[in-house]
Design a protein around this motif. Structure first.
Motif, PDB file in Angstrom:
ATOM      1  N   ARG A  80       1.611 -17.081 -40.189  1.00 10.44           N
ATOM      2  CA  ARG A  80       2.721 -16.417 -40.847  1.00 10.44           C
ATOM      3  C   ARG A  80       2.395 -15.928 -42.260  1.00 10.44           C
ATOM      4  NH1 ARG A  80       8.844 -18.631 -41.185  1.00 10.44           N
ATOM      5  NH2 ARG A  80       9.638 -16.902 -42.358  1.00 10.44           N
ATOM      6  N   ALA A  81       1.704 -16.734 -43.037  1.00 11.83           N
ATOM      7  CA  ALA A  81       1.459 -16.369 -44.435  1.00 11.83           C
ATOM      8  C   ALA A  81       0.575 -15.130 -44.567  1.00 11.83           C
ATOM      9  CB  ALA A  81       0.828 -17.542 -45.169  1.00 11.83           C
ATOM     10  N   LYS A  82      -0.342 -14.916 -43.641  1.00  8.94           N
ATOM     11  CA  LYS A  82      -1.298 -13.823 -43.767  1.00  8.94           C
ATOM     12  C   LYS A  82      -0.978 -12.637 -42.863  1.00  8.94           C
ATOM     13  CE  LYS A  82      -4.906 -17.178 -44.646  1.00  8.94           C
ATOM     14  NZ  LYS A  82      -6.087 -17.811 -44.122  1.00  8.94           N
ATOM     15  N   ALA A  83      -0.130 -12.827 -41.901  1.00 10.25           N
ATOM     16  CA  ALA A  83       0.110 -11.802 -40.891  1.00 10.25           C
ATOM     17  C   ALA A  83       0.958 -10.654 -41.431  1.00 10.25           C
ATOM     18  CB  ALA A  83       0.815 -12.417 -39.690  1.00 10.25           C
ATOM     19  N   PRO A  84       0.720  -9.451 -40.910  1.00  5.03           N
ATOM     20  CA  PRO A  84       1.648  -8.353 -41.219  1.00  5.03           C
ATOM     21  C   PRO A  84       2.963  -8.602 -40.485  1.00  5.03           C
ATOM     22  CG  PRO A  84      -0.002  -7.650 -39.635  1.00  5.03           C
ATOM     23  CD  PRO A  84      -0.371  -9.033 -40.049  1.00  5.03           C
ATOM     24  N   TRP A  85       4.010  -7.949 -40.934  1.00  5.05           N
ATOM     25  CA  TRP A  85       5.314  -8.108 -40.276  1.00  5.05           C
ATOM     26  C   TRP A  85       5.451  -7.148 -39.104  1.00  5.05           C
ATOM     27  CZ3 TRP A  85       7.337 -12.422 -41.544  1.00  5.05           C
ATOM     28  CH2 TRP A  85       7.359 -12.893 -42.852  1.00  5.05           C
ATOM     29  N   TRP A  86       6.082  -7.628 -38.051  1.00  4.73           N
ATOM     30  CA  TRP A  86       6.509  -6.796 -36.925  1.00  4.73           C
ATOM     31  C   TRP A  86       8.024  -6.746 -36.954  1.00  4.73           C
ATOM     32  CZ3 TRP A  86       3.944  -8.168 -31.595  1.00  4.73           C
ATOM     33  CH2 TRP A  86       2.654  -7.636 -31.546  1.00  4.73           C
ATOM     34  N   ILE A  87       8.572  -5.684 -36.381  1.00  2.00           N
ATOM     35  CA  ILE A  87      10.018  -5.544 -36.231  1.00  2.00           C
ATOM     36  C   ILE A  87      10.276  -5.422 -34.731  1.00  2.00           C
ATOM     37  CG2 ILE A  87      12.038  -4.164 -36.818  1.00  2.00           C
ATOM     38  CD1 ILE A  87      10.268  -3.131 -39.248  1.00  2.00           C
ATOM     39  N   LYS A  88      11.038  -6.363 -34.175  1.00  2.00           N
ATOM     40  CA  LYS A  88      11.294  -6.399 -32.729  1.00  2.00           C
ATOM     41  C   LYS A  88      12.742  -6.775 -32.474  1.00  2.00           C
ATOM     42  CE  LYS A  88       7.018  -5.556 -31.936  1.00  2.00           C
ATOM     43  NZ  LYS A  88       6.644  -4.224 -31.577  1.00  2.00           N
ATOM     44  N   ARG A  89      13.184  -6.546 -31.236  1.00  2.00           N
ATOM     45  CA  ARG A  89      14.543  -6.898 -30.816  1.00  2.00           C
ATOM     46  C   ARG A  89      14.498  -8.165 -29.971  1.00  2.00           C
ATOM     47  NH1 ARG A  89      18.797  -3.825 -31.401  1.00  2.00           N
ATOM     48  NH2 ARG A  89      17.554  -1.933 -31.553  1.00  2.00           N
ATOM     49  N   VAL A  90      15.430  -9.072 -30.207  1.00  2.00           N
ATOM     50  CA  VAL A  90      15.509 -10.311 -29.433  1.00  2.00           C
ATOM     51  C   VAL A  90      16.129  -9.985 -28.074  1.00  2.00           C
ATOM     52  CG1 VAL A  90      16.481 -12.631 -29.310  1.00  2.00           C
ATOM     53  CG2 VAL A  90      15.749 -11.705 -31.518  1.00  2.00           C
ATOM     54  N   ALA A  91      15.342 -10.211 -27.005  1.00  2.00           N
ATOM     55  CA  ALA A  91      15.812  -9.939 -25.648  1.00  2.00           C
ATOM     56  C   ALA A  91      16.330 -11.199 -24.967  1.00  2.00           C
ATOM     57  CB  ALA A  91      14.691  -9.329 -24.817  1.00  2.00           C
ATOM     58  N   ALA A  92      15.828 -12.364 -25.385  1.00  2.00           N
ATOM     59  CA  ALA A  92      16.281 -13.632 -24.799  1.00  2.00           C
ATOM     60  C   ALA A  92      15.963 -14.759 -25.771  1.00  2.00           C
ATOM     61  CB  ALA A  92      15.593 -13.875 -23.466  1.00  2.00           C
ATOM     62  N   GLY A  93      16.839 -15.757 -25.791  1.00  2.00           N
ATOM     63  CA  GLY A  93      16.653 -16.909 -26.661  1.00  2.00           C
ATOM     64  C   GLY A  93      16.281 -18.146 -25.861  1.00  2.00           C
ATOM     65  N   PRO A  94      16.174 -19.286 -26.515  1.00  2.00           N
ATOM     66  CA  PRO A  94      15.790 -20.524 -25.843  1.00  2.00           C
ATOM     67  C   PRO A  94      16.724 -20.836 -24.666  1.00  2.00           C
ATOM     68  CG  PRO A  94      15.868 -20.835 -28.224  1.00  2.00           C
ATOM     69  CD  PRO A  94      16.420 -19.484 -27.943  1.00  2.00           C
ATOM     70  N   GLY A  95      16.127 -21.068 -23.504  1.00  2.00           N
ATOM     71  CA  GLY A  95      16.899 -21.387 -22.307  1.00  2.00           C
ATOM     72  C   GLY A  95      17.388 -20.183 -21.526  1.00  2.00           C
ATOM     73  N   ASP A  96      17.324 -18.988 -22.120  1.00  2.00           N
ATOM     74  CA  ASP A  96      17.727 -17.760 -21.409  1.00  2.00           C
ATOM     75  C   ASP A  96      16.630 -17.350 -20.433  1.00  2.00           C
ATOM     76  OD1 ASP A  96      20.000 -17.646 -22.987  1.00  2.00           O
ATOM     77  OD2 ASP A  96      19.211 -16.101 -24.338  1.00  2.00           O
ATOM     78  N   THR A  97      17.003 -16.522 -19.476  1.00  2.00           N
ATOM     79  CA  THR A  97      16.036 -15.989 -18.523  1.00  2.00           C
ATOM     80  C   THR A  97      15.266 -14.845 -19.168  1.00  2.00           C
ATOM     81  OG1 THR A  97      17.514 -16.557 -16.715  1.00  2.00           O
ATOM     82  CG2 THR A  97      15.783 -14.977 -16.226  1.00  2.00           C
ATOM     83  N   VAL A  98      13.949 -14.856 -18.996  1.00  2.00           N
ATOM     84  CA  VAL A  98      13.102 -13.766 -19.482  1.00  2.00           C
ATOM     85  C   VAL A  98      13.466 -12.512 -18.704  1.00  2.00           C
ATOM     86  CG1 VAL A  98      10.729 -12.917 -19.628  1.00  2.00           C
ATOM     87  CG2 VAL A  98      11.222 -15.320 -20.131  1.00  2.00           C
TER      88      VAL A  98
END
Length: 141
Positions: A80-98
């Motif tokens: 995390r400290a060194k990585a570039p940032w990505w911008i993405k949309r959350v499609a599913a959360g914990p326990g949700d179906t992929v």
């Protein structure tokens, strides 16, 4: 040295320290990220900017700023400290179906997708650990 001779310089030092701490706290809570590439088109254009607020309240449909995965190791390498940032949309959360499968997202992870199917996301790197997510988009420019 009288009390009036030292009071003003001390007051200036205290004020400067308070301003510096306020800026530090704002930077920990907010970030401005430049959109690079076409992965979030049509919602976000290449060269635009996103203002994101640090939060742990993440919901399906939110646009999040996340530390990019390692190209070879994926999300397994927490960088995390060194990585570039990505911008993405959350499609599913914990326990949700992929989306498109019958698998479930593991606890503490989110399945992230690009708006543009050509973009890199959880389809390639798998579910993203929650600690890699900085926060949610508040405004796109």
């Amino acid at each position: 040295m009288g009390s009036s001779n030292w009071f003003f310089p001390v007051l200036l030092i205290v004020a400067a320290a308070l301003v510096a701490e306020s800026v530090r706290q704002l930077r920990r809570r907010w970030t401005l990220v430049k959109v690079e590439g076409r992965s979030m088109e049509p919602a976000l254009k290449d060269g635009g900017e996103v203002l994101a607020k640090r939060t742990r309240r993440i919901a399906v449909g939110d646009v999040v700023v996340v530390a990019a995965p390692d190209p070879a190791l994926g999300w397994a390498e927490l960088r995390r400290a060194k990585a570039p940032w990505w911008i993405k949309r959350v499609a599913a959360g914990p326990g949700d179906t992929v989306p498109g499968t019958d698998e479930t997202v593991p606890a503490g992870h989110y399945y992230l997708l690009s708006d543009n199917p050509e973009g890199e996301d959880s389809r390639r790197h798998g579910p993203c650990p929650e600690q890699m997510i900085f926060g949610t988009m508040v405004h796109g420019f």
